[in-house]
Design a protein around this motif. Sequence first.
Motif, PDB file in Angstrom:
ATOM      1  N   ILE A  24      -8.854  27.302 -40.304  1.00 13.69           N
ATOM      2  CA  ILE A  24      -9.550  28.528 -40.378  1.00 13.69           C
ATOM      3  C   ILE A  24     -10.905  28.231 -39.825  1.00 13.69           C
ATOM      4  O   ILE A  24     -11.803  28.820 -39.357  1.00 13.69           O
ATOM      5  CB  ILE A  24      -9.560  29.222 -41.600  1.00 13.69           C
ATOM      6  CG1 ILE A  24      -8.018  29.610 -41.879  1.00 13.69           C
ATOM      7  CG2 ILE A  24     -10.315  30.510 -41.803  1.00 13.69           C
ATOM      8  CD1 ILE A  24      -7.708  30.314 -43.149  1.00 13.69           C
ATOM      9  N   LYS A  28     -13.244  29.620 -36.673  1.00 14.25           N
ATOM     10  CA  LYS A  28     -14.425  30.542 -36.877  1.00 14.25           C
ATOM     11  C   LYS A  28     -15.630  29.866 -36.190  1.00 14.25           C
ATOM     12  O   LYS A  28     -16.370  30.485 -35.852  1.00 14.25           O
ATOM     13  CB  LYS A  28     -14.706  30.688 -38.396  1.00 14.25           C
ATOM     14  CG  LYS A  28     -13.794  31.614 -39.112  1.00 14.25           C
ATOM     15  CD  LYS A  28     -14.081  31.820 -40.335  1.00 14.25           C
ATOM     16  CE  LYS A  28     -13.180  33.015 -40.929  1.00 14.25           C
ATOM     17  NZ  LYS A  28     -13.657  33.203 -42.183  1.00 14.25           N
ATOM     18  N   LEU A  45      -5.927  35.719 -36.054  1.00 14.37           N
ATOM     19  CA  LEU A  45      -7.250  35.862 -36.114  1.00 14.37           C
ATOM     20  C   LEU A  45      -7.712  37.219 -36.921  1.00 14.37           C
ATOM     21  O   LEU A  45      -8.589  36.951 -37.716  1.00 14.37           O
ATOM     22  CB  LEU A  45      -7.941  35.907 -34.713  1.00 14.37           C
ATOM     23  CG  LEU A  45      -7.541  34.744 -33.759  1.00 14.37           C
ATOM     24  CD1 LEU A  45      -8.592  34.686 -32.503  1.00 14.37           C
ATOM     25  CD2 LEU A  45      -7.888  33.333 -34.336  1.00 14.37           C
ATOM     26  N   ILE A  50     -11.158  36.427 -38.198  1.00 14.48           N
ATOM     27  CA  ILE A  50     -11.856  35.244 -37.041  1.00 14.48           C
ATOM     28  C   ILE A  50     -12.363  36.070 -36.033  1.00 14.48           C
ATOM     29  O   ILE A  50     -11.258  36.826 -35.407  1.00 14.48           O
ATOM     30  CB  ILE A  50     -10.991  34.229 -36.869  1.00 14.48           C
ATOM     31  CG1 ILE A  50     -10.534  33.423 -38.205  1.00 14.48           C
ATOM     32  CG2 ILE A  50     -11.362  33.146 -35.977  1.00 14.48           C
ATOM     33  CD1 ILE A  50      -9.281  32.475 -37.836  1.00 14.48           C
ATOM     34  N   THR A  52     -13.949  34.945 -33.151  1.00 17.62           N
ATOM     35  CA  THR A  52     -13.929  34.083 -31.925  1.00 17.62           C
ATOM     36  C   THR A  52     -13.147  34.697 -30.976  1.00 17.62           C
ATOM     37  O   THR A  52     -11.973  35.301 -31.061  1.00 17.62           O
ATOM     38  CB  THR A  52     -13.524  32.743 -32.008  1.00 17.62           C
ATOM     39  OG1 THR A  52     -14.118  32.238 -33.512  1.00 17.62           O
ATOM     40  CG2 THR A  52     -13.955  31.517 -31.018  1.00 17.62           C
TER      41      THR A  52
END
Length: 272
Positions: A24, A28, A45, A50, A52
């Motif tokens: 994780i 990130k 995600l 997250i 990204t």
Amino acid sequence: MKEYDFYVVPTPIGNLGDITLRAIEVLKAVDLIACEDSRVTQKLLNHFDIKTKCVSYHKYNEKERINQILDTLKSGKKMALVSDAGTPLICDPGSVIVKELRKNGFSITALPGANAVITFLSQISRKDEKFTFIGFLPKSKSQIEAIAREYKNTNVIFYESPNRIVQTLEIIKAVRPQAKAAFGRELTKVFEEIVVDEIDNVINHLNENISKGEFVCMIFPDEEAGEISEYEDKIKLLQDKGFSAKDISVILSELYGVNKNKIYKYAVGKQM
């Protein structure tokens, strides 16, 4: 903690709770994630908040993506590689880009994490730790038969789809009717199932139960072959010298006290 240019990151094979804290953190922290299917990865995600960005990277565009990934890393950005489930490069894309990155001097690391084979094996009792992993079996009947014969002295593990699993086991059974088999499906999920039994019983079980999800399977070594595998080199040597299976069985039985009939059957099988 040391930073790398490129991270190979395993993702859960079923239960999202199996992702690691480090995975994780990495997902990130990197600037871009290369993934097989952005729709699948985006669900993961979103679950862990997250943000990204992702870029598609699968077996059909691996070579096309090389320059883009190289340019991204040359600009000083960090990247991660994930597959839809499990560990990249293990029957999943990634080999092409990892080779190119090493050739171009970029630093790479891989995180430990979920893998269907290891998750399956940790639930299967075996006589020893040796095994051969085939990946996905070929579709040809003759190729499957050849694999069944070649690896009858060791645990052989492979992936198979639900629509082919019974047919594949039937082919193996025809070559090795006394084999013991095991399979795992829906690993880490609510309907996880592990079955270990004689191959005929495993086939019957599958015919009576609806199969879904990718299978991990293992064919155990033949017990008879295992008992005399230590004599394999001697059998081959005598065969190369022109001795018949009958002669070989008599010679090794006299010299080592091993069962003559077992040696004979084994030697005949090697000549086929």
